[in-house]
Design a protein around this motif. Sequence first.
Motif, PDB file in Angstrom:
ATOM      1  N   GLU A 157     -16.165  -3.633  -0.245  1.00  0.00           N
ATOM      2  CA  GLU A 157     -17.501  -3.519  -0.813  1.00  0.00           C
ATOM      3  C   GLU A 157     -17.494  -2.905  -2.206  1.00  0.00           C
ATOM      4  OE1 GLU A 157     -19.914  -1.450   1.984  1.00  0.00           O
ATOM      5  OE2 GLU A 157     -19.723  -2.991   3.545  1.00  0.00           O
ATOM      6  N   LYS A 158     -16.598  -1.977  -2.467  1.00  0.00           N
ATOM      7  CA  LYS A 158     -16.596  -1.285  -3.756  1.00  0.00           C
ATOM      8  C   LYS A 158     -15.914  -2.100  -4.850  1.00  0.00           C
ATOM      9  CE  LYS A 158     -15.584   3.172  -5.903  1.00  0.00           C
ATOM     10  NZ  LYS A 158     -17.011   3.432  -6.235  1.00  0.00           N
ATOM     11  N   TYR A 159     -14.798  -2.747  -4.493  1.00  0.00           N
ATOM     12  CA  TYR A 159     -14.019  -3.463  -5.511  1.00  0.00           C
ATOM     13  C   TYR A 159     -13.903  -4.965  -5.265  1.00  0.00           C
ATOM     14  CZ  TYR A 159     -12.413   1.300  -6.566  1.00  0.00           C
ATOM     15  OH  TYR A 159     -12.358   2.634  -6.872  1.00  0.00           O
ATOM     16  N   GLY A 160     -14.264  -5.411  -4.069  1.00  0.00           N
ATOM     17  CA  GLY A 160     -14.053  -6.806  -3.722  1.00  0.00           C
ATOM     18  C   GLY A 160     -12.604  -7.102  -3.396  1.00  0.00           C
ATOM     19  N   TRP A 161     -11.837  -6.056  -3.049  1.00  0.00           N
ATOM     20  CA  TRP A 161     -10.400  -6.199  -2.802  1.00  0.00           C
ATOM     21  C   TRP A 161     -10.118  -6.400  -1.313  1.00  0.00           C
ATOM     22  CZ3 TRP A 161      -8.558  -1.310  -5.923  1.00  0.00           C
ATOM     23  CH2 TRP A 161      -8.742  -1.561  -7.288  1.00  0.00           C
ATOM     24  N   SER A 162      -9.074  -7.149  -1.034  1.00  0.00           N
ATOM     25  CA  SER A 162      -8.508  -7.243   0.311  1.00  0.00           C
ATOM     26  C   SER A 162      -7.126  -6.602   0.248  1.00  0.00           C
ATOM     27  CB  SER A 162      -8.406  -8.702   0.757  1.00  0.00           C
ATOM     28  OG  SER A 162      -9.692  -9.271   0.904  1.00  0.00           O
ATOM     29  N   ILE A 163      -6.988  -5.454   0.861  1.00  0.00           N
ATOM     30  CA  ILE A 163      -5.746  -4.688   0.785  1.00  0.00           C
ATOM     31  C   ILE A 163      -4.755  -5.194   1.821  1.00  0.00           C
ATOM     32  CG2 ILE A 163      -4.729  -2.386   0.847  1.00  0.00           C
ATOM     33  CD1 ILE A 163      -6.727  -2.774  -1.404  1.00  0.00           C
ATOM     34  N   LYS A 164      -3.515  -5.460   1.402  1.00  0.00           N
ATOM     35  CA  LYS A 164      -2.471  -5.867   2.339  1.00  0.00           C
ATOM     36  C   LYS A 164      -2.333  -4.824   3.429  1.00  0.00           C
ATOM     37  CE  LYS A 164       0.556  -8.590  -0.715  1.00  0.00           C
ATOM     38  NZ  LYS A 164      -0.276  -8.639  -1.936  1.00  0.00           N
ATOM     39  N   GLY A 165      -2.301  -5.293   4.687  1.00  0.00           N
ATOM     40  CA  GLY A 165      -2.143  -4.382   5.812  1.00  0.00           C
ATOM     41  C   GLY A 165      -3.449  -3.905   6.411  1.00  0.00           C
ATOM     42  N   LEU A 166      -4.580  -4.262   5.783  1.00  0.00           N
ATOM     43  CA  LEU A 166      -5.876  -3.863   6.325  1.00  0.00           C
ATOM     44  C   LEU A 166      -6.673  -5.045   6.841  1.00  0.00           C
ATOM     45  CD1 LEU A 166      -7.074  -1.179   3.750  1.00  0.00           C
ATOM     46  CD2 LEU A 166      -6.140  -0.791   6.030  1.00  0.00           C
ATOM     47  N   GLU A 167      -6.256  -6.261   6.506  1.00  0.00           N
ATOM     48  CA  GLU A 167      -6.949  -7.450   6.973  1.00  0.00           C
ATOM     49  C   GLU A 167      -6.675  -7.663   8.465  1.00  0.00           C
ATOM     50  OE1 GLU A 167      -9.139  -9.144   5.659  1.00  0.00           O
ATOM     51  OE2 GLU A 167      -8.916  -9.236   3.493  1.00  0.00           O
ATOM     52  N   LEU A 168      -7.628  -8.276   9.158  1.00  0.00           N
ATOM     53  CA  LEU A 168      -7.502  -8.523  10.590  1.00  0.00           C
ATOM     54  C   LEU A 168      -6.742  -9.821  10.826  1.00  0.00           C
ATOM     55  CD1 LEU A 168     -10.322  -6.923  10.056  1.00  0.00           C
ATOM     56  CD2 LEU A 168     -10.727  -7.408  12.454  1.00  0.00           C
ATOM     57  N   VAL A 169      -5.497  -9.897  10.356  1.00  0.00           N
ATOM     58  CA  VAL A 169      -4.720 -11.119  10.516  1.00  0.00           C
ATOM     59  C   VAL A 169      -3.310 -10.780  10.959  1.00  0.00           C
ATOM     60  CG1 VAL A 169      -5.957 -12.465   8.801  1.00  0.00           C
ATOM     61  CG2 VAL A 169      -4.078 -11.056   8.063  1.00  0.00           C
ATOM     62  N   GLY A 170      -2.783 -11.618  11.824  1.00  0.00           N
ATOM     63  CA  GLY A 170      -1.379 -11.526  12.200  1.00  0.00           C
ATOM     64  C   GLY A 170      -0.968 -10.135  12.618  1.00  0.00           C
ATOM     65  N   TYR A 225       2.647  -4.829   3.361  1.00  0.00           N
ATOM     66  CA  TYR A 225       1.756  -4.927   4.512  1.00  0.00           C
ATOM     67  C   TYR A 225       1.861  -3.688   5.406  1.00  0.00           C
ATOM     68  CZ  TYR A 225       0.729  -9.778   3.393  1.00  0.00           C
ATOM     69  OH  TYR A 225       0.294 -10.920   2.769  1.00  0.00           O
ATOM     70  N   MET A 226       2.905  -2.883   5.221  1.00  0.00           N
ATOM     71  CA  MET A 226       3.075  -1.672   6.008  1.00  0.00           C
ATOM     72  C   MET A 226       2.562  -0.429   5.293  1.00  0.00           C
ATOM     73  SD  MET A 226       6.935  -2.294   7.466  1.00  0.00           S
ATOM     74  CE  MET A 226       6.966  -0.676   8.249  1.00  0.00           C
ATOM     75  N   VAL A 227       2.179  -0.549   4.024  1.00  0.00           N
ATOM     76  CA  VAL A 227       1.814   0.619   3.218  1.00  0.00           C
ATOM     77  C   VAL A 227       0.649   1.413   3.807  1.00  0.00           C
ATOM     78  CG1 VAL A 227       0.860   1.347   0.990  1.00  0.00           C
ATOM     79  CG2 VAL A 227       2.826  -0.195   1.062  1.00  0.00           C
ATOM     80  N   PRO A 228      -0.506   0.790   4.169  1.00  0.00           N
ATOM     81  CA  PRO A 228      -1.596   1.596   4.731  1.00  0.00           C
ATOM     82  C   PRO A 228      -1.189   2.368   5.975  1.00  0.00           C
ATOM     83  CG  PRO A 228      -2.404  -0.572   4.097  1.00  0.00           C
ATOM     84  CD  PRO A 228      -0.911  -0.618   3.999  1.00  0.00           C
ATOM     85  N   ALA A 229      -0.446   1.710   6.876  1.00  0.00           N
ATOM     86  CA  ALA A 229      -0.010   2.391   8.098  1.00  0.00           C
ATOM     87  C   ALA A 229       0.962   3.516   7.773  1.00  0.00           C
ATOM     88  CB  ALA A 229       0.640   1.384   9.056  1.00  0.00           C
ATOM     89  N   TYR A 230       1.844   3.285   6.803  1.00  0.00           N
ATOM     90  CA  TYR A 230       2.814   4.316   6.429  1.00  0.00           C
ATOM     91  C   TYR A 230       2.120   5.526   5.808  1.00  0.00           C
ATOM     92  CZ  TYR A 230       6.732   6.650   4.198  1.00  0.00           C
ATOM     93  OH  TYR A 230       7.648   7.591   3.812  1.00  0.00           O
ATOM     94  N   LEU A 231       1.178   5.297   4.905  1.00  0.00           N
ATOM     95  CA  LEU A 231       0.443   6.408   4.290  1.00  0.00           C
ATOM     96  C   LEU A 231      -0.333   7.190   5.334  1.00  0.00           C
ATOM     97  CD1 LEU A 231      -0.930   4.691   1.042  1.00  0.00           C
ATOM     98  CD2 LEU A 231       0.954   6.332   1.216  1.00  0.00           C
ATOM     99  N   HIS A 232      -0.888   6.481   6.309  1.00  0.00           N
ATOM    100  CA  HIS A 232      -1.621   7.133   7.390  1.00  0.00           C
ATOM    101  C   HIS A 232      -0.699   8.049   8.188  1.00  0.00           C
ATOM    102  CE1 HIS A 232      -3.314   6.892  11.653  1.00  0.00           C
ATOM    103  NE2 HIS A 232      -4.153   7.654  10.993  1.00  0.00           N
TER     104      HIS A 232
END
Length: 343
Positions: A152-165, A184-191
């Motif tokens: 919503e803020k940037y119009g971005w789709s971040i790798k690893g946050l999309e509901l795919v695969g 694709y592992m970056v969001p989970a790794y940062l978390h």
Amino acid sequence: RLCAIHQPQEIIVRAFIRACTRAMVAALAVWSSLIAATLQIASGDEMAFVEVSSTISLNIRRLSWAVESKRGIANLFIANPMGAHEFASVLGLERSVRAELAATAIPTSAVVGKTKRIEEEIKPLWSVMPKNEHGRITNNTHRYIVHRYFREKYGWSIKGLELVGAAWVKVAHVTKIVKQISKYMVPAYLHEELLGLTGTDDLDIHRLAILISTIEHVIRAEMMSYVYDAHRVMQVRISGPKTQREVDDVISAFMLLYAFGSNLEISTKRDIENSTRFLQANHKGWQQLHARIQDVRKNRPDVATHGFDGVMGLAVDITKDYAEWQSPACKEAQELLLAMPSY
């Protein structure tokens, strides 16, 4: 990076020199076979290395599966996006999350104001999300909030946050020997890193804001590397003011990387110039994009006088506008695909 030599610290200098000399001779014999094996599986050069022990034995270590080497938009056409050859530095990610977390403890830090702003922006969605007995949220819930924030803020789709695969993995345990991970592992790794540093198993709204701030920090760092690479390949000096032509050259190279997935690591100035001339003459989308870039530049008439920071600011503005420009085309493509038969 294809050949790495490791020696125990207790080996004396003379033995170390003798071992290295003999090992390098042996390594030359396997060099061609290593390259051939790497090319056969279409992997990057970080996918294999030679380990030399203190007994002069060689141990070739490599991944046991093929890794896609496609870049940028080419990744849209591979069967498994998790296999894309796009990686992030583990050390860089660790430093980013530690820096953001440490900065929140400094009242005068700009990060404090940034995290408070993010908290206010995500509060409406946070309030309706399911929480545990401690009033905090868990894994998939926080991913949805982060996904919505950037969408919503940037119009971005971040790798690893999309509901795919396999994008929504629950955890990302990474051993110390690993130097790079799939984007694709970056969001989970940062978390996982944030939870480890704070000693918790879930997130309150403040820690969630820190996570979002860290992802923004990582994205900006990557953007800076893109702009730096564009300067390098176009042979434009990093510091000091630039001519309007130099700004045009850098932005063209940047957009080839950002929008088309070009690999600037193996590109030359002539490659970029030939590509932009071809796109300008034959690609309607590039012509429209170039016109949009010129409109964005009108808001920064003095960009050439502000050196690297000026070009960086222009690049950030262009990426924000690019998301808005792409949105109608994405919706049109979605409607077209949904209208097609399922067989």
